[in-house]
Enzyme design. Structure first.
Site, PDB file in Angstrom:
ATOM      1  N   ASP A 175       0.870  -1.176   0.000  1.00 50.06           N
ATOM      2  CA  ASP A 175       0.000   0.000   0.000  1.00 50.06           C
ATOM      3  C   ASP A 175       0.911   1.231   0.000  1.00 50.06           C
ATOM      4  O   ASP A 175       2.138   1.114  -0.164  1.00 50.06           O
ATOM      5  CB  ASP A 175      -0.997  -0.039   1.177  1.00 50.06           C
ATOM      6  CG  ASP A 175      -0.337   0.138   2.531  1.00 50.06           C
ATOM      7  OD1 ASP A 175       0.914   0.227   2.599  1.00 50.06           O
ATOM      8  OD2 ASP A 175      -1.067   0.198   3.545  1.00 50.06           O
ATOM      9  N   CYS A 232       3.100  -3.264   4.092  1.00 48.52           N
ATOM     10  CA  CYS A 232       2.237  -2.149   4.485  1.00 48.52           C
ATOM     11  C   CYS A 232       2.951  -1.435   5.634  1.00 48.52           C
ATOM     12  O   CYS A 232       4.145  -1.669   5.849  1.00 48.52           O
ATOM     13  CB  CYS A 232       0.830  -2.623   4.850  1.00 48.52           C
ATOM     14  SG  CYS A 232       0.727  -3.735   6.262  1.00 48.52           S
ATOM     15  N   THR A 286       2.737  -1.492   9.096  1.00 44.23           N
ATOM     16  CA  THR A 286       3.222  -2.384  10.164  1.00 44.23           C
ATOM     17  C   THR A 286       3.476  -3.796   9.667  1.00 44.23           C
ATOM     18  O   THR A 286       4.107  -4.588  10.366  1.00 44.23           O
ATOM     19  CB  THR A 286       2.159  -2.499  11.272  1.00 44.23           C
ATOM     20  OG1 THR A 286       0.945  -2.993  10.655  1.00 44.23           O
ATOM     21  CG2 THR A 286       1.890  -1.155  11.941  1.00 44.23           C
ATOM     22  N   HIS A 303      11.222 -23.771   8.927  1.00 40.19           N
ATOM     23  CA  HIS A 303      10.196 -24.506   9.681  1.00 40.19           C
ATOM     24  C   HIS A 303       8.785 -24.362   9.116  1.00 40.19           C
ATOM     25  O   HIS A 303       7.971 -25.261   9.289  1.00 40.19           O
ATOM     26  CB  HIS A 303      10.186 -24.029  11.146  1.00 40.19           C
ATOM     27  CG  HIS A 303      11.363 -24.519  11.926  1.00 40.19           C
ATOM     28  ND1 HIS A 303      11.462 -24.409  13.292  1.00 40.19           N
ATOM     29  CD2 HIS A 303      12.517 -25.131  11.519  1.00 40.19           C
ATOM     30  CE1 HIS A 303      12.617 -24.930  13.705  1.00 40.19           C
ATOM     31  NE2 HIS A 303      13.282 -25.362  12.641  1.00 40.19           N
ATOM     32  N   HIS A 342       8.592 -30.819  10.282  1.00 42.17           N
ATOM     33  CA  HIS A 342       7.908 -29.567   9.934  1.00 42.17           C
ATOM     34  C   HIS A 342       6.873 -29.789   8.832  1.00 42.17           C
ATOM     35  O   HIS A 342       5.857 -29.107   8.790  1.00 42.17           O
ATOM     36  CB  HIS A 342       8.929 -28.496   9.540  1.00 42.17           C
ATOM     37  CG  HIS A 342       9.912 -28.248  10.640  1.00 42.17           C
ATOM     38  ND1 HIS A 342       9.552 -27.712  11.841  1.00 42.17           N
ATOM     39  CD2 HIS A 342      11.229 -28.559  10.729  1.00 42.17           C
ATOM     40  CE1 HIS A 342      10.606 -27.653  12.636  1.00 42.17           C
ATOM     41  NE2 HIS A 342      11.640 -28.168  11.988  1.00 42.17           N
TER      42      HIS A 342
HETATM   43  C1  RB5 Z   1      -2.006   2.579   6.506  1.00 42.33           C
HETATM   44  O1  RB5 Z   1      -2.071   3.791   7.172  1.00 42.33           O
HETATM   45  C2  RB5 Z   1      -1.764   1.449   7.489  1.00 42.33           C
HETATM   46  O2  RB5 Z   1      -2.896   1.250   8.277  1.00 42.33           O
HETATM   47  C3  RB5 Z   1      -1.388   0.177   6.751  1.00 42.33           C
HETATM   48  O3  RB5 Z   1      -0.286   0.407   5.970  1.00 42.33           O
HETATM   49  C4  RB5 Z   1      -1.016  -1.016   7.617  1.00 42.33           C
HETATM   50  O4  RB5 Z   1      -0.046  -0.702   8.552  1.00 42.33           O
HETATM   51  C5  RB5 Z   1      -2.130  -1.796   8.158  1.00 42.33           C
HETATM   52  O5  RB5 Z   1      -1.960  -2.805   8.847  1.00 42.33           O
END
Ligand code: RB5
Length: 149
Positions: free
Chosen positions: A8, A65, A67, A98, A133
């Site tokens: 994203d 993304c 996080t 694994h 595994h």
């Molecule tokens: C976008 O702001 C953020 O929410 C997305 O990139 C991600 O971290 C969602 O889990």
């Protein structure tokens, strides 16, 4: 091996750095976006990459993304996808040894390009260990089959 890669807006900068790494490694890749800083919804891009891995149309995928959490949630909804969110090389290595992870998820907002490059290289060069595994992966597959009935 061909890699499908997607992100994203929050993962775009890191995606571009990883594409540079894939080029250096001579690995064939296909970019499924996004390709602008405009805010987008990560499930739309996660679905494209995870869908291809799920269907066996592409061997491995990389999703990014902010996080890595949202992309992980999306990718692991797909049958046959074993997505691993990795923030350091040890997890990247173990996710291959694994878990036979076929989709690497990275957090664009919490790791730098150098760390991401090391993670990607470790992940791509590490084989699946098999043995006990494989039995565990078979159990995951059995759960998946029961749930998808
Ligand atoms: C976008 O702001 C953020 O929410 C997305 O990139 C991600 O971290 C969602 O889990």
């Amino acid at each position: 091996m061909k890699i499908a890669i997607g992100s994203d807006h929050a993962g775009l900068a890191l995606k571009n750095e990883i594409i540079t790494v894939l080029k250096e490694l001579n690995i064939t890749w296909e970019d499924f976006g996004t390709n602008s800083d405009e805010s987008v919804d990560y499930p739309d891009f996660g679905e494209k990459v995870a869908g291809l891995v799920s269907d066996g149309k592409i061997e491995k995928g990389i999703l990014i993304c902010g996080t890595g959490i949202g992309m992980s949630i999306v990718a692991n909804k797909f049958p046959n996808v074993r997505a691993a969110l990795c923030c350091e090389t040890y997890s990247a290595k173990m996710s291959r040894l694994h878990n036979d992870a076929n989709l690497l998820v990275l957090p664009g907002r919490t790791i730098d390009g150098k760390t991401a490059a090391e993670i990607v290289k470790e992940w791509l060069r590490t084989p699946f260990e098999g043995g006990r595994h494989q039995r565990r992966l078979d159990k995951i597959k059995a759960i998946e089959s029961r749930l998808c009935k």
